[in-house]
Design a protein around this motif. Sequence first.
Motif, PDB file in Angstrom:
ATOM      1  N   MET A 196      -7.669  -0.641  -4.919  1.00 39.07           N
ATOM      2  CA  MET A 196      -7.357   0.276  -3.825  1.00 39.07           C
ATOM      3  C   MET A 196      -8.629   0.915  -3.275  1.00 39.07           C
ATOM      4  SD  MET A 196      -4.862   1.182  -2.028  1.00 39.07           S
ATOM      5  CE  MET A 196      -3.332   0.897  -2.895  1.00 39.07           C
ATOM      6  N   GLU A 202     -10.526  -1.522  -1.272  1.00 41.71           N
ATOM      7  CA  GLU A 202      -9.813  -1.915  -0.051  1.00 41.71           C
ATOM      8  C   GLU A 202     -10.210  -1.039   1.138  1.00 41.71           C
ATOM      9  OE1 GLU A 202      -5.716  -2.096  -1.160  1.00 41.71           O
ATOM     10  OE2 GLU A 202      -5.969  -4.089  -2.025  1.00 41.71           O
ATOM     11  N   VAL A 218      -4.193  -7.714   1.357  1.00 45.47           N
ATOM     12  CA  VAL A 218      -4.328  -6.515   2.177  1.00 45.47           C
ATOM     13  C   VAL A 218      -5.433  -6.699   3.220  1.00 45.47           C
ATOM     14  CG1 VAL A 218      -4.906  -4.064   2.137  1.00 45.47           C
ATOM     15  CG2 VAL A 218      -3.454  -5.023   0.361  1.00 45.47           C
ATOM     16  N   VAL A 220      -6.673   3.906   3.243  1.00 48.32           N
ATOM     17  CA  VAL A 220      -6.412   2.472   3.454  1.00 48.32           C
ATOM     18  C   VAL A 220      -5.216   2.273   4.395  1.00 48.32           C
ATOM     19  CG1 VAL A 220      -5.810   0.286   2.334  1.00 48.32           C
ATOM     20  CG2 VAL A 220      -7.373   1.860   1.204  1.00 48.32           C
ATOM     21  N   LEU A 221      -4.166   3.057   4.156  1.00 47.78           N
ATOM     22  CA  LEU A 221      -2.970   2.947   4.995  1.00 47.78           C
ATOM     23  C   LEU A 221      -3.290   3.307   6.450  1.00 47.78           C
ATOM     24  CD1 LEU A 221      -0.027   2.180   4.526  1.00 47.78           C
ATOM     25  CD2 LEU A 221       0.508   4.593   4.239  1.00 47.78           C
ATOM     26  N   THR A 252     -10.831  -3.320   4.283  1.00 53.49           N
ATOM     27  CA  THR A 252      -9.996  -3.201   5.488  1.00 53.49           C
ATOM     28  C   THR A 252     -10.816  -2.715   6.682  1.00 53.49           C
ATOM     29  OG1 THR A 252      -9.267  -1.032   4.708  1.00 53.49           O
ATOM     30  CG2 THR A 252      -7.750  -2.849   4.377  1.00 53.49           C
ATOM     31  N   THR A 293      -5.628   5.956  -1.081  1.00 56.06           N
ATOM     32  CA  THR A 293      -4.572   5.081  -0.571  1.00 56.06           C
ATOM     33  C   THR A 293      -4.203   5.452   0.859  1.00 56.06           C
ATOM     34  OG1 THR A 293      -3.751   5.029  -2.825  1.00 56.06           O
ATOM     35  CG2 THR A 293      -2.337   4.078  -1.159  1.00 56.06           C
ATOM     36  N   ILE A 316       0.848  -1.198   0.000  1.00 52.69           N
ATOM     37  CA  ILE A 316       0.000   0.000   0.000  1.00 52.69           C
ATOM     38  C   ILE A 316       0.878   1.240   0.000  1.00 52.69           C
ATOM     39  CG2 ILE A 316      -1.845   1.225   1.215  1.00 52.69           C
ATOM     40  CD1 ILE A 316      -2.468  -1.369   2.633  1.00 52.69           C
ATOM     41  N   SER A 362       2.177   1.863  -3.396  1.00 53.33           N
ATOM     42  CA  SER A 362       1.113   2.398  -4.245  1.00 53.33           C
ATOM     43  C   SER A 362       0.948   3.880  -3.989  1.00 53.33           C
ATOM     44  CB  SER A 362      -0.220   1.700  -3.960  1.00 53.33           C
ATOM     45  OG  SER A 362      -0.128   0.352  -4.278  1.00 53.33           O
TER      46      SER A 362
END
Lengths: 133, 277
Positions: B78, B81, B207, A119-120, B85, A116, A97, A100
């Motif tokens: 992405m 996700e 992920v 998500v991180l 997540t 992104t 990630i 990305s």
Amino acid sequence: MKKILSKAFTADQDIEKLIGYLLRYGVITASLIVFIGGLIYLHQYQHNGVPAYHTFVGEQAGYTTISEIFSGVGSFNAKGIIQLGVLVLIATPILRIFFSLIGFILEKDRLYILITFVVLSVMLFSIFGGLKV
Amino acid sequence: MTIITFTLILLAGAYLAGLVGSLTGLGGGVVVIPLLTLVFHVDIRYAIGAALLASIANSSGAASAYIKEGITNIRLGMFLEIATTVGAVGGAIIAVYTPTNTIAILFGAILLFSAAMTLRKKNMEALTEGSTLSYKLKLNSSYPTKDGEVEYKLKNVGAGFSIMTLAGVLSGLLGIGSGALKVLAMDSAMHIPFKVSTTTSNFMIGVTAAASAVVYLQRGYMDPGIAFPVMLGVLGGAFTGSKLLTRMDPKVLKYIFCVAITFVAAEMIFNGYNHKF
């Protein structure tokens, strides 16, 4: 249309290839560590019986935190080494990630930098959010 | 039984799980849980920890090949996700308050659903007109086929996102990749060509699994003595499976395995119902 996009497109492709390699080498590294740790484990514990896996011990079994795992590796403990491999395996998609994110920053794609980043953040919350109980 | 015998049998079993998971497209994790609980009588929490590791290893190992071919839609992955997540972290939180027998029953139900999903008709068509949201989020893309690059567009982004959240919750709760639900979201709801949805789903599984794996590692679900043979065995089996897949069309094998998995799922539900976990 395609010609105008081609420069951004190659940057995109390069970072994707890099991610592909990262994932592969991450898995290979993790497997190697686990394999070495596994051999030592079989050697160190060969005279022990099979642990009672039908009862769940949880945290008390140890090697559930990064510091515990590293001190285990330092003292050449097999369980510590295996857990280090486990740690590398789990870290691989998280690093993915991160890469990305760099890719999208290079492309100046604001929307996907944000996506992104979200998500991180969820990942980091999961690691440091104290959710273990 | 000595620890060496136990490890070797588990290694062989995990190899088989990886092979079956790869040939059916269910993923190794889903097969690891019944193997550990029903055959080796391991506590389901250790099985969940091991299955998560198997899912991550499978996903990362296979994803690198797909990305190279340019089939995976990284933006779509992405974006979705976020849903998986958040769902996975939620699932890992709920898991503490869920009795293990309930988890076993739920797992059996998902296994039945997944087996049925592998037999469904696949979406080969590429949409030419997408929804407004698909343009705004830059989700439309193209992928290589035998006849050159094919452009595809997608729709029902909201529905896809919702199903993905559910997939994430189940993944966090049961320790599986929820590949079947992920493909359902992309294939049936968002109308993405089958090849793109399977590879993107596989890419996302790593992920999603990692999001709950960090929580489970801290809770002591990942036992080194189980993690070591399971990880290596599943990876080996998945590797063999992917080699076999390029050489033959395992249609008959797929049906046989799906019937076998139906029985396994029934056993999980039965045992869960009788409080054997």
